[in-house]
Design a protein around this motif. Structure first.
Motif, PDB file in Angstrom:
ATOM      1  N   ASP A   1       0.745  -1.112  -0.143  1.00 51.20           N
ATOM      2  CA  ASP A   1       0.024   0.034  -0.018  1.00 51.20           C
ATOM      3  C   ASP A   1       1.064   1.193  -0.167  1.00 51.20           C
ATOM      4  O   ASP A   1       1.931   1.250   0.663  1.00 51.20           O
ATOM      5  N   LEU A   2       0.573   2.338  -0.848  1.00 49.14           N
ATOM      6  CA  LEU A   2       1.322   3.556  -0.683  1.00 49.14           C
ATOM      7  C   LEU A   2       2.798   3.222  -1.262  1.00 49.14           C
ATOM      8  O   LEU A   2       3.812   3.479  -0.384  1.00 49.14           O
ATOM      9  N   LEU A   3       3.137   2.301  -2.204  1.00 51.49           N
ATOM     10  CA  LEU A   3       4.315   2.028  -2.539  1.00 51.49           C
ATOM     11  C   LEU A   3       5.340   2.995  -2.426  1.00 51.49           C
ATOM     12  O   LEU A   3       5.339   4.181  -2.943  1.00 51.49           O
ATOM     13  N   HIS A   4       6.402   2.776  -1.573  1.00 51.01           N
ATOM     14  CA  HIS A   4       7.326   3.397  -1.093  1.00 51.01           C
ATOM     15  C   HIS A   4       8.718   2.870  -1.582  1.00 51.01           C
ATOM     16  O   HIS A   4       9.008   1.688  -1.966  1.00 51.01           O
ATOM     17  N   ALA A   5       9.801   3.772  -0.922  1.00 45.17           N
ATOM     18  CA  ALA A   5      11.107   3.258  -1.057  1.00 45.17           C
ATOM     19  C   ALA A   5      11.415   1.980  -0.429  1.00 45.17           C
ATOM     20  O   ALA A   5      12.204   1.188  -0.750  1.00 45.17           O
ATOM     21  N   GLY A   6      10.974   1.631   0.712  1.00 44.43           N
ATOM     22  CA  GLY A   6      10.916   0.427   1.531  1.00 44.43           C
ATOM     23  C   GLY A   6      10.683  -0.803   0.695  1.00 44.43           C
ATOM     24  O   GLY A   6      10.995  -1.512   0.511  1.00 44.43           O
ATOM     25  N   HIS A   7       9.514  -0.669  -0.040  1.00 43.19           N
ATOM     26  CA  HIS A   7       8.799  -1.596  -0.910  1.00 43.19           C
ATOM     27  C   HIS A   7       9.921  -2.037  -2.015  1.00 43.19           C
ATOM     28  O   HIS A   7      10.097  -3.006  -2.352  1.00 43.19           O
TER      29      HIS A   7
END
Length: 166
Positions: free
Chosen positions: A43-49
């Protein structure tokens, strides 16, 4: 295409044409080893993903990377209602470096998927460090998110919305 580390350019596919199947329907007769499985909400694709997916891709180099995305129902029952619905999350994953994308709706479906695929490695974020595998043959790898967590992003947005921003 495999072997090229410049995934954003070599793996590109139109996000609105991303193909995915339900976990129970996934067939991987042509899968190459190592077979790496990554599961999550995304969800809310971010740098950690992105870090998680790119490290998994490296582990699956010359093999197959399967990404399991939790359904909206699974998220609501086990975590929280996602900000982005399943179709939006899958669309955001459209340009990430995976070979097969599957929807996981239940824990039983995930267990069945693992038993059928027998992945060499299950890659998870460090928020799953206490995860005990029922599969002694399957290795696990935990990837640090670099301080990025969807829940923290949501808290920051809410704080800004209510005038409590940093």
């Amino acid at each position: 295409m495999k072997g090229n580390k410049n995934y954003f350019f070599c793996r590109e596919r139109p996000a609105d044409e991303v193909e995915w199947v339900r976990a129970a329907q996934l067939r991987l007769e042509e899968a190459q080893r190592p077979l790496v499985l990554v599961t999550g909400v995304f969800d809310l694709l971010h740098a950690g993903h992105m870090r998680l997916l790119f490290q998994a891709r490296e582990k699956a180099e010359h093999g197959t990377l399967v990404v399991g995305v939790n359904s909206d129902r699974w998220c609501a029952e086990h975590k929280r209602v996602p900000v982005m619905n399943f179709a939006e999350r899958v669309t955001a994953l459209g340009y990430m470096p995976w070979d097969k994308l599957v929807e996981i709706d239940t824990q039983a479906e995930l267990r069945d998927l693992i038993n059928r695929l027998r992945p060499d490695l299950h890659v998870l974020g460090t928020d799953h460090l206490g995860y005990e595998s029922k599969y002694p043959w399957m290795r696990k790898m935990f990837v640090r998110s670099g301080g990025m967590h969807t829940t923290e992003i949501i808290k920051r947005v809410r704080a800004l919305q209510y005038g409590k921003g940093e």
